[in-house]
Scaffold this motif. Structure first.
Motif, short mmCIF file in Angstrom:
data_model
loop_
_atom_site.label_atom_id
_atom_site.label_comp_id
_atom_site.label_asym_id
_atom_site.label_seq_id
_atom_site.Cartn_x
_atom_site.Cartn_y
_atom_site.Cartn_z
N SER A 1 0.82 -1.21 0.00
CA SER A 1 0.00 0.00 0.00
C SER A 1 0.85 1.26 0.00
O SER A 1 0.41 2.30 -0.47
N SER A 2 2.06 1.17 0.54
CA SER A 2 2.84 2.40 0.54
C SER A 2 3.74 2.53 -0.69
O SER A 2 4.46 3.51 -0.81
N VAL A 3 3.67 1.58 -1.61
CA VAL A 3 4.34 1.79 -2.90
C VAL A 3 3.51 2.79 -3.68
O VAL A 3 2.30 2.62 -3.83
N GLU A 4 4.15 3.85 -4.14
CA GLU A 4 3.43 4.92 -4.84
C GLU A 4 2.67 4.40 -6.05
O GLU A 4 3.15 3.53 -6.76
N LYS A 5 1.53 5.00 -6.28
CA LYS A 5 0.70 4.64 -7.44
C LYS A 5 1.50 4.85 -8.73
O LYS A 5 1.37 4.07 -9.68
N GLY A 6 2.32 5.86 -8.74
CA GLY A 6 3.12 6.17 -9.94
C GLY A 6 4.07 5.04 -10.32
O GLY A 6 4.39 4.86 -11.49
N GLN A 7 4.51 4.26 -9.33
CA GLN A 7 5.39 3.13 -9.62
C GLN A 7 4.64 2.09 -10.44
O GLN A 7 5.17 1.55 -11.41
N TRP A 8 3.41 1.81 -10.04
CA TRP A 8 2.57 0.87 -10.80
C TRP A 8 2.34 1.41 -12.20
O TRP A 8 2.41 0.67 -13.18
N GLU A 9 2.04 2.72 -12.27
CA GLU A 9 1.72 3.29 -13.57
C GLU A 9 2.92 3.25 -14.50
O GLU A 9 2.79 2.99 -15.70
N ALA A 10 4.11 3.48 -13.94
CA ALA A 10 5.32 3.43 -14.77
C ALA A 10 5.51 2.03 -15.32
O ALA A 10 5.82 1.84 -16.50
N GLY A 11 5.31 1.02 -14.49
CA GLY A 11 5.46 -0.35 -14.95
C GLY A 11 4.43 -0.71 -16.01
O GLY A 11 4.76 -1.29 -17.05
N ILE A 12 3.20 -0.35 -15.75
CA ILE A 12 2.12 -0.70 -16.68
C ILE A 12 2.27 0.07 -17.99
O ILE A 12 2.09 -0.50 -19.07
N ALA A 13 2.65 1.34 -17.89
CA ALA A 13 2.81 2.14 -19.12
C ALA A 13 3.96 1.61 -19.98
O ALA A 13 3.98 1.83 -21.19
N THR A 14 4.93 0.92 -19.37
CA THR A 14 6.03 0.37 -20.18
C THR A 14 5.74 -1.08 -20.59
O THR A 14 6.65 -1.83 -20.91
N GLY A 15 4.48 -1.47 -20.54
CA GLY A 15 4.09 -2.76 -21.11
C GLY A 15 4.38 -3.96 -20.23
O GLY A 15 4.29 -5.10 -20.68
N LEU A 16 4.72 -3.72 -18.96
CA LEU A 16 5.02 -4.86 -18.09
C LEU A 16 3.75 -5.61 -17.67
O LEU A 16 3.82 -6.78 -17.28
N GLY A 17 2.62 -4.92 -17.74
CA GLY A 17 1.40 -5.57 -17.28
C GLY A 17 1.37 -5.65 -15.76
O GLY A 17 2.37 -5.35 -15.09
#
Ligand SMILES: Nc1ncnc2c1ncn2[C@@H]1O[C@H](COP(=O)(O)OP(=O)(O)OP(=O)(O)O)[C@@H](O)[C@H]1O
Ligand SMILES: [Mg+2]
Lengths: 247, 227
Positions: B121-137
């Protein structure tokens, strides 16, 4: 090849609960074009960009990247197409637990399935291009904001995207660091990258943009060349906005 | 006999010590084996549950949360007694060490799930978005981006919880598992001397003091590299 549409947004609509944030937006960005997006806070600029790679799920409409509709297809197709859409965030979002080099190679290795040698070489090229090759072994926490943003740009570029989306890439930076990031973006434009840039850097827009879009209340109010929009805006709302940001 | 002599005679009787040292050492071995199994199974299960929870599947999350809350609320001794004395009546016969392992691992898993979840929960939302935006799923972003950061945040509280729960192997003495405390109390009743209890103190310190030191060390090195 010129005028080949790289990114088409077709009657894009986005609602959050009862609020319609984007109202039937249409936008066509051709190969090598830089479209600069301005508009007041809350006008839907970020939402529009985030719909382009489905970080935000559009309520309706189509997003077509180089002829392929990212709204059609499976989850895996979507992930593959996201590789073709680079996105740069206001907050950089580098991975703090990885070195700069690892940041730039992660998606190359795990999503594009490039070999380590290939990914490393490509990463070093991209870091070179953004002037960050000398920091390949550093960690994000050891870099300034401007440096982090340039690494973030390299991370996207390493995936060979067809279009790059920038959401206020310099808004979180100290003024003296803004120039280094804008310079990288200018280089990118001159290399022929297709770009959509949401930003308040009007000077950059005048110099580099092919087209400026003014958004307000979830619609594109007016668009034209930088000279047209900044020099002789037609819509009253555009004039009011520009006098506010320049005044 | 002076008070001092009486004290030494009670707690540090050399004859008793010599006689029961093998028993205590056997107890150490049992404690260590069960503790190690509990740590591995409890952390692995807790991490798996927290990862599953991050997928946001509502029904599944309901069960995960119920599980975590129930096992954090129940005193392990109660569950141990139910499994050991109650379950045979419904045809499930488990050995003492097995009951101790299951209950402690389940308890650690419940706490570990909450600790890892707090990390996620304390991992920033932006970290998820960066991963997903780079196609990691989602799954690869979870594995390569969110998980390492969540684990890092989880280490200090997790180490403390692991210590607290592995110490509960002493509850095995209630169901005849011959771990350290059990061996010591048995020896105490046979010898009529408190010396075996002293020996158990030493044994616990030998096992857990190094763990506390490792915990300190882990806590001191969990910060990110900062400028
Ligand atoms: N996840 C969300 N849930 C509900 N409303 C949202 C959500 N994201 C954005 N909005 C709303 O959508 C509207 C447009 O937001 P958006 O961030 O796209 O604006 P913006 O033009 O980028 O503004 P700014 O210049 O401040 O970045 C705002 O009114 C915002 O409150
Ligand atoms: Mg915005």
């Amino acid at each position: 090849m010129a005028n080949r549409p790289m990114l088409e947004i077709v009657s894009l609509e986005k609602r959050f609960g009862p609020n319609t944030i984007l109202k039937k937006i249409d936008l066509k960005v051709t190969e090598g074009e830089l479209v600069f997006v301005i508009g007041p806070s809350g006008s839907g600029k970020s939402t529009m960009l985030r719909c382009c790679n489905r970080l935000e799920e559009p309520t309706s409409g189509d997003i077509i990247v180089d002829g392929r509709n990212i709204m059609a297809g499976t989850r895996r197709d979507l992930d593959r197409m996201r590789l073709q859409i680079g996105m740069v965030f206001q907050g950089f979002h580098l991975y703090p637990h990885m070195s700069v080099l690892k940041n730039v190679t992660l998606a190359q290795r795990k999503a594009l399935k490039r070999s380590k040698t290939e990914a490393d070489a490509r990463a070093m090229d991209m870091l070179e291009q953004v002037g960050m090759a000398h920091k390949a072994d550093a960690y994000p926490g050891e870099l300034s904001g401007g440096q982090q943003q340039r690494v973030a740009i390299a991370r996207s570029l390493a995936l060979d995207p067809k279009v790059m989306l920038f959401d206020e890439p310099t808004s979180a930076l100290d003024p003296e660091l803004v120039g280094s990031v804008l310079k990288v973006m200018k280089d990118l434009k001159s290399k022929g990258m297709t770009m959509v840039v949401v930003s308040h850097e009007m000077g950059f827009a005048r110099e580099t943009a092919d087209r400026v879009i003014f958004m307000d209340g979830g619609v594109v109010v007016e668009q034209g060349t930088p000279d047209e929009i900044f020099g002789a805006p037609k819509a009253e709302r555009t004039r009011a906005f520009l006098s506010r940001v320049s005044g | 006999m002076t008070a001092m002599e009486r004290f030494l005679e009670t707690f540090f009787n050399p004859t008793v010590m010599a006689k029961y040292t093998p028993d205590i050492i056997a107890g150490i071995w049992v404690t260590l084996t069960i503790a190690a199994a509990v740590i591995v199974a409890g952390i692995a299960a807790g991490l798996a549950l927290a990862c599953l929870r991050s997928y946001g599947i509502r029904v599944l999350n309901f069960f995960i949360i119920c599980y975590a809350d129930i096992f954090r609320a129940l005193p392990p001794l109660v569950v141990i007694l139910i499994l050991y004395f109650g379950f045979p009546s419904i045809g499930i016969q488990l050995s003492g060490p097995m009951v101790l392992f299951i209950v402690l691992a389940a308890t650690l898993a419940a706490f570990a799930e909450e600790i890892f979840w707090a990390g996620f929960s304390s991992v920033e939302k932006g970290q998820w978005e960066a991963g997903i935006a780079t196609g990691l799923g989602f799954t690869r972003t979870l594995a390569y981006v969110a998980l390492p950061q969540a684990v890092r945040l989880a280490i200090p509280p997790l180490v403390n919880r692991v210590l607290a729960i592995t110490k509960m192997t002493a509850l095995g003495s209630a169901i005849g598992v011959s771990e350290i405390l059990s061996s010591a109390t048995t020896a105490q009743s046979f010898s009529g001397s408190a010396t075996p209890l002293t020996m158990s103190v030493v044994a616990y310190l030998v096992i857990f003091l190094p763990m506390v030191v490792i915990a300190r060390w882990l806590e001191s090195r969990t910060a990110w590299k900062k400028r």
